[in-house]
Write an enzyme that holds these catalytic residues in place. Sequence first.
Site, PDB file in Angstrom:
ATOM      1  N   ASP A  12      14.361  34.291  47.210  1.00 32.98           N
ATOM      2  CA  ASP A  12      15.929  34.021  46.746  1.00 32.98           C
ATOM      3  C   ASP A  12      16.215  33.894  45.415  1.00 32.98           C
ATOM      4  O   ASP A  12      15.157  33.698  44.439  1.00 32.98           O
ATOM      5  CB  ASP A  12      16.228  32.696  47.159  1.00 32.98           C
ATOM      6  CG  ASP A  12      17.653  32.522  47.479  1.00 32.98           C
ATOM      7  OD1 ASP A  12      18.220  33.581  47.291  1.00 32.98           O
ATOM      8  OD2 ASP A  12      18.184  31.485  47.810  1.00 32.98           O
ATOM      9  N   HIS A  29      18.029  43.111  42.528  1.00 33.72           N
ATOM     10  CA  HIS A  29      17.155  43.540  44.019  1.00 33.72           C
ATOM     11  C   HIS A  29      16.224  44.407  43.431  1.00 33.72           C
ATOM     12  O   HIS A  29      15.145  44.364  44.048  1.00 33.72           O
ATOM     13  CB  HIS A  29      18.227  44.016  44.716  1.00 33.72           C
ATOM     14  CG  HIS A  29      19.073  43.023  45.579  1.00 33.72           C
ATOM     15  ND1 HIS A  29      18.805  41.709  45.777  1.00 33.72           N
ATOM     16  CD2 HIS A  29      20.447  43.166  45.918  1.00 33.72           C
ATOM     17  CE1 HIS A  29      19.749  41.216  46.392  1.00 33.72           C
ATOM     18  NE2 HIS A  29      20.978  41.922  46.490  1.00 33.72           N
ATOM     19  N   LEU A 123      -5.401  42.272  54.486  1.00 30.64           N
ATOM     20  CA  LEU A 123      -4.390  41.235  54.396  1.00 30.64           C
ATOM     21  C   LEU A 123      -3.285  41.626  55.238  1.00 30.64           C
ATOM     22  O   LEU A 123      -3.017  43.036  55.457  1.00 30.64           O
ATOM     23  CB  LEU A 123      -3.731  41.105  52.879  1.00 30.64           C
ATOM     24  CG  LEU A 123      -2.476  40.733  52.697  1.00 30.64           C
ATOM     25  CD1 LEU A 123      -2.489  38.955  52.704  1.00 30.64           C
ATOM     26  CD2 LEU A 123      -1.732  40.985  51.392  1.00 30.64           C
TER      27      LEU A 123
END
Length: 241
Positions: A12, A29, A123
């Site tokens: 965020d 962004h 991962l």
Amino acid sequence: MNTPQHVAIIMDGNGRWAERRGQTRTTGHRKGVEAVREAVRSAGELGVKYLTLFAFSSENWRRPEDEVNDLMGLLKFFIRRDLAELHREKVRVRIIGDRRTLKPDILSLLTEAEDLTRANDALELIIAFNYGGRDDITRAARLLAAKAARGEIDPGSISEDSISSSMDTAGIPDPDLIIRTSGEQRISNFLIWQAAYSEFVFLECLWPDFNRAAFEDALREYGNRNRRFGSVAERDLALGS
Ligand code: IPE
Ligand code: IPE
Ligand code: MG
């Protein structure tokens, strides 16, 4: 150090990062994607096995159309540009969220990423896209109800485990640690079912500023927590008190 197996991040603060610099939210962004790359790299290096990133919530459709389009475009950009490298690094990519309302071009990229990396085991990168915790629970309920209506299961046999394995996160251990950047202290409909016993770390930094040092700070704080899962601390058990 006690490293969490599964770290989930609410990324965020992109908008505020840009606003503070007099730039557009789109720029924020874009910078956020760079922080995603750093987070994935760091997770692997720090020994985290599952990394879930909240990229677009089921409520983010409420944003202006241009911004929604930007966010969709960035996901496509990220997958197109980074998929080969993720695969080289043996990262398995998985997507959670409701796919039914996504455009066909995004959907096919997501499927391509999952199919290509299915056998990787360094991962697991789980991208929460068009994801909402209530929506995840609702879709699981629908699935189980349909099975019951067909007579395949007895409603009385529905358990916490059967609900968990009907959700998007089936087979993924619950997050040990949930990190949220930008100073906000809320879950915003992220993994609400799976977060029953997660530890939360709230960082002041805005998502584009998130880096390996911030990741390490969060892991250090997690290492100092005492998880009890409703029981008593191990120390007290040992003392028999
Ligand atoms: C997080 O940054 C990115 C997404 C929600 C997709 P925001 O866009 O929410 O940034 P703020 O909260 O407005 O600063
Ligand atoms: C949560 O952030 C969603 C993502 C990070 C993708 P928001 O910025 O949408 O959350 P609220 O609206 O501040 O709760
Ligand atoms: Mg926000």
